[in-house]
Design a protein around this motif. Structure first.
Motif, PDB file in Angstrom:
ATOM      1  N   CYS A 101       0.865  -1.171   0.000  1.00 48.12           N
ATOM      2  CA  CYS A 101       0.000   0.000   0.000  1.00 48.12           C
ATOM      3  C   CYS A 101       0.909   1.231   0.000  1.00 48.12           C
ATOM      4  N   LEU A 102       0.738   2.098  -0.994  1.00 48.19           N
ATOM      5  CA  LEU A 102       1.577   3.292  -1.101  1.00 48.19           C
ATOM      6  C   LEU A 102       0.712   4.542  -1.047  1.00 48.19           C
ATOM      7  N   ASP A 103       1.214   5.550  -0.345  1.00 52.33           N
ATOM      8  CA  ASP A 103       0.521   6.822  -0.187  1.00 52.33           C
ATOM      9  C   ASP A 103       0.843   7.708  -1.392  1.00 52.33           C
ATOM     10  N   LEU A 104      -0.178   8.049  -2.174  1.00 47.46           N
ATOM     11  CA  LEU A 104       0.042   8.852  -3.381  1.00 47.46           C
ATOM     12  C   LEU A 104       0.305  10.323  -3.072  1.00 47.46           C
ATOM     13  N   THR A 105       0.065  10.759  -1.844  1.00 47.83           N
ATOM     14  CA  THR A 105       0.418  12.142  -1.506  1.00 47.83           C
ATOM     15  C   THR A 105       1.936  12.293  -1.417  1.00 47.83           C
ATOM     16  N   GLN A 106       2.662  11.174  -1.326  1.00 46.47           N
ATOM     17  CA  GLN A 106       4.129  11.190  -1.289  1.00 46.47           C
ATOM     18  C   GLN A 106       4.737  10.984  -2.672  1.00 46.47           C
ATOM     19  N   LEU A 107       3.908  11.003  -3.704  1.00 46.94           N
ATOM     20  CA  LEU A 107       4.373  10.799  -5.071  1.00 46.94           C
ATOM     21  C   LEU A 107       5.202  11.994  -5.524  1.00 46.94           C
ATOM     22  N   LYS A 108       6.434  11.735  -5.957  1.00 50.43           N
ATOM     23  CA  LYS A 108       7.330  12.806  -6.364  1.00 50.43           C
ATOM     24  C   LYS A 108       7.160  13.142  -7.841  1.00 50.43           C
ATOM     25  N   GLN A 109       7.205  12.111  -8.695  1.00 52.05           N
ATOM     26  CA  GLN A 109       7.067  12.369 -10.128  1.00 52.05           C
ATOM     27  C   GLN A 109       6.510  11.150 -10.841  1.00 52.05           C
ATOM     28  N   ILE A 110       5.940  11.414 -12.007  1.00 53.04           N
ATOM     29  CA  ILE A 110       5.416  10.369 -12.878  1.00 53.04           C
ATOM     30  C   ILE A 110       6.101  10.509 -14.226  1.00 53.04           C
ATOM     31  N   THR A 111       6.575   9.396 -14.759  1.00 52.01           N
ATOM     32  CA  THR A 111       7.171   9.382 -16.094  1.00 52.01           C
ATOM     33  C   THR A 111       6.309   8.492 -16.968  1.00 52.01           C
ATOM     34  N   ARG A 112       5.768   9.073 -18.033  1.00 42.91           N
ATOM     35  CA  ARG A 112       4.976   8.295 -18.985  1.00 42.91           C
ATOM     36  C   ARG A 112       5.859   7.983 -20.176  1.00 42.91           C
ATOM     37  N   THR A 113       5.988   6.698 -20.497  1.00 47.13           N
ATOM     38  CA  THR A 113       6.820   6.256 -21.604  1.00 47.13           C
ATOM     39  C   THR A 113       5.927   5.696 -22.698  1.00 47.13           C
ATOM     40  N   LYS A 114       6.049   6.243 -23.887  1.00 46.06           N
ATOM     41  CA  LYS A 114       5.299   5.740 -25.034  1.00 46.06           C
ATOM     42  C   LYS A 114       6.217   4.810 -25.807  1.00 46.06           C
ATOM     43  N   VAL A 115       5.836   3.558 -25.920  1.00 44.51           N
ATOM     44  CA  VAL A 115       6.633   2.548 -26.600  1.00 44.51           C
ATOM     45  C   VAL A 115       5.783   1.976 -27.724  1.00 44.51           C
ATOM     46  N   ARG A 116       6.371   1.809 -28.905  1.00 47.40           N
ATOM     47  CA  ARG A 116       5.612   1.251 -30.019  1.00 47.40           C
ATOM     48  C   ARG A 116       5.320  -0.226 -29.817  1.00 47.40           C
ATOM     49  N   PHE A 117       6.279  -0.956 -29.266  1.00 49.29           N
ATOM     50  CA  PHE A 117       6.097  -2.394 -29.071  1.00 49.29           C
ATOM     51  C   PHE A 117       6.901  -2.858 -27.881  1.00 49.29           C
ATOM     52  N   PRO A 118       6.513  -3.725 -27.036  1.00 49.14           N
ATOM     53  CA  PRO A 118       5.150  -4.192 -26.797  1.00 49.14           C
ATOM     54  C   PRO A 118       4.408  -3.236 -25.877  1.00 49.14           C
ATOM     55  N   TYR A 119       3.150  -3.201 -25.961  1.00 50.00           N
ATOM     56  CA  TYR A 119       2.288  -2.305 -25.193  1.00 50.00           C
ATOM     57  C   TYR A 119       2.697  -0.859 -25.475  1.00 50.00           C
ATOM     58  N   SER A 120       1.746   0.010 -25.509  1.00 53.22           N
ATOM     59  CA  SER A 120       2.074   1.341 -25.982  1.00 53.22           C
ATOM     60  C   SER A 120       2.459   2.347 -24.910  1.00 53.22           C
ATOM     61  N   THR A 121       1.935   2.265 -23.724  1.00 56.06           N
ATOM     62  CA  THR A 121       2.238   3.272 -22.701  1.00 56.06           C
ATOM     63  C   THR A 121       2.545   2.592 -21.377  1.00 56.06           C
ATOM     64  N   ARG A 122       3.587   3.108 -20.715  1.00 49.48           N
ATOM     65  CA  ARG A 122       3.938   2.651 -19.364  1.00 49.48           C
ATOM     66  C   ARG A 122       4.032   3.872 -18.470  1.00 49.48           C
ATOM     67  N   ILE A 123       3.756   3.683 -17.205  1.00 47.92           N
ATOM     68  CA  ILE A 123       3.798   4.768 -16.225  1.00 47.92           C
ATOM     69  C   ILE A 123       4.754   4.359 -15.108  1.00 47.92           C
ATOM     70  N   LEU A 124       5.741   5.202 -14.832  1.00 46.74           N
ATOM     71  CA  LEU A 124       6.686   4.962 -13.744  1.00 46.74           C
ATOM     72  C   LEU A 124       6.372   5.937 -12.611  1.00 46.74           C
ATOM     73  N   LEU A 125       6.050   5.391 -11.429  1.00 48.96           N
ATOM     74  CA  LEU A 125       5.752   6.210 -10.254  1.00 48.96           C
ATOM     75  C   LEU A 125       6.978   6.218  -9.359  1.00 48.96           C
ATOM     76  N   GLN A 126       7.461   7.413  -9.034  1.00 47.62           N
ATOM     77  CA  GLN A 126       8.599   7.563  -8.136  1.00 47.62           C
ATOM     78  C   GLN A 126       8.143   8.405  -6.951  1.00 47.62           C
ATOM     79  N   PHE A 127       8.488   7.932  -5.754  1.00 51.18           N
ATOM     80  CA  PHE A 127       8.029   8.564  -4.524  1.00 51.18           C
ATOM     81  C   PHE A 127       9.159   9.365  -3.880  1.00 51.18           C
ATOM     82  N   ASN A 128       8.799  10.210  -2.925  1.00 57.00           N
ATOM     83  CA  ASN A 128       9.792  10.979  -2.179  1.00 57.00           C
ATOM     84  C   ASN A 128      10.762  10.019  -1.502  1.00 57.00           C
ATOM     85  N   PRO A 129      12.071  10.298  -1.570  1.00 56.22           N
ATOM     86  CA  PRO A 129      13.045   9.392  -0.960  1.00 56.22           C
ATOM     87  C   PRO A 129      12.876   9.240   0.548  1.00 56.22           C
TER      88      PRO A 129
END
Length: 185
Positions: A101-129
């Motif tokens: 269980c992660l607290d999203l109020t501690q979310l530092k940044q989101i990186t959205r990666t668009k990839v042609r293959f496989p699957y088109s979009t990925r989301i990387l969630l990085q939290f406060n250290p």
């Protein structure tokens, strides 16, 4: 004679409010068409890659409620058929303890990666250290589903990055070339 102006406390100073302006209600500040963050809800199956793993994607059942993202490990049969909700949480009150269980109020940044293959979009969630060094990368088999998750998750942070790559790299999402400067909201 003009109407009397009310005084409003802003920080250490008192301000006079113009008589034609209604006082701002704090509950109405930064309104969003989808409601407040406490009302943000979503659940469904996603694939996740977490920690230091480079290759291993696992299917989990995710739930976003009350500013928390939680997930459970469904049975193998549920991973294949993907019923809503999976057997692991169906007809069980209170729900079993999630894997994490992660607290999203501690979310530092989101990186959205668009990839042609496989699957088109990925989301990387990085939290406060200070909170955790855990990184969570999500993807879905359906583009619309991952974009709905992204639309909700970006409301919890001020920093978002967009990355485009031709093929899925062996490393985490930020191993590709950045095409856009960071978006600041």
């Amino acid at each position: 004679m003009p109407p009397k102006r009310d005084e409003v406390q802003v920080g250490d100073e008192k301000w006079k409010v113009p008589f034609w302006q209604e006082p701002v209600k704090e509950a109405e500040l930064a309104k969003h068409e989808d409601g407040t963050l406490s009302l943000a809800r979503r659940e469904g199956y996603l694939q996740k890659r977490a920690g230091k793993s480079r290759f291993r994607w696992t299917i989990r059942f995710f739930e976003l409620t009350e500013g928390q993202i939680r997930w459970w490990r469904p049975s193998f049969k549920d991973q294949l058929t993907q019923p809503r909700p999976p057997q692991v949480i169906r007809n069980k009150e209170p729900r079993p303890k999630p894997v994490r269980c992660l607290d999203l109020t501690q979310l530092k940044q989101i990186t959205r990666t668009k990839v042609r293959f496989p699957y088109s979009t990925r989301i990387l969630l990085q939290f406060n250290p200070d909170y955790t060094d855990y990184q969570l990368e999500l993807r879905s088999e359906r583009e619309l589903e991952i974009m709905e998750w992204y639309k909700i998750l970006i409301r919890f942070t001020m920093e978002t990055y967009d990355v485009s790559v031709d093929r899925a790299p062996d490393g985490p999402a930020d191993a590709g070339e950045e095409t856009d400067a960071p978006d600041r909201m």
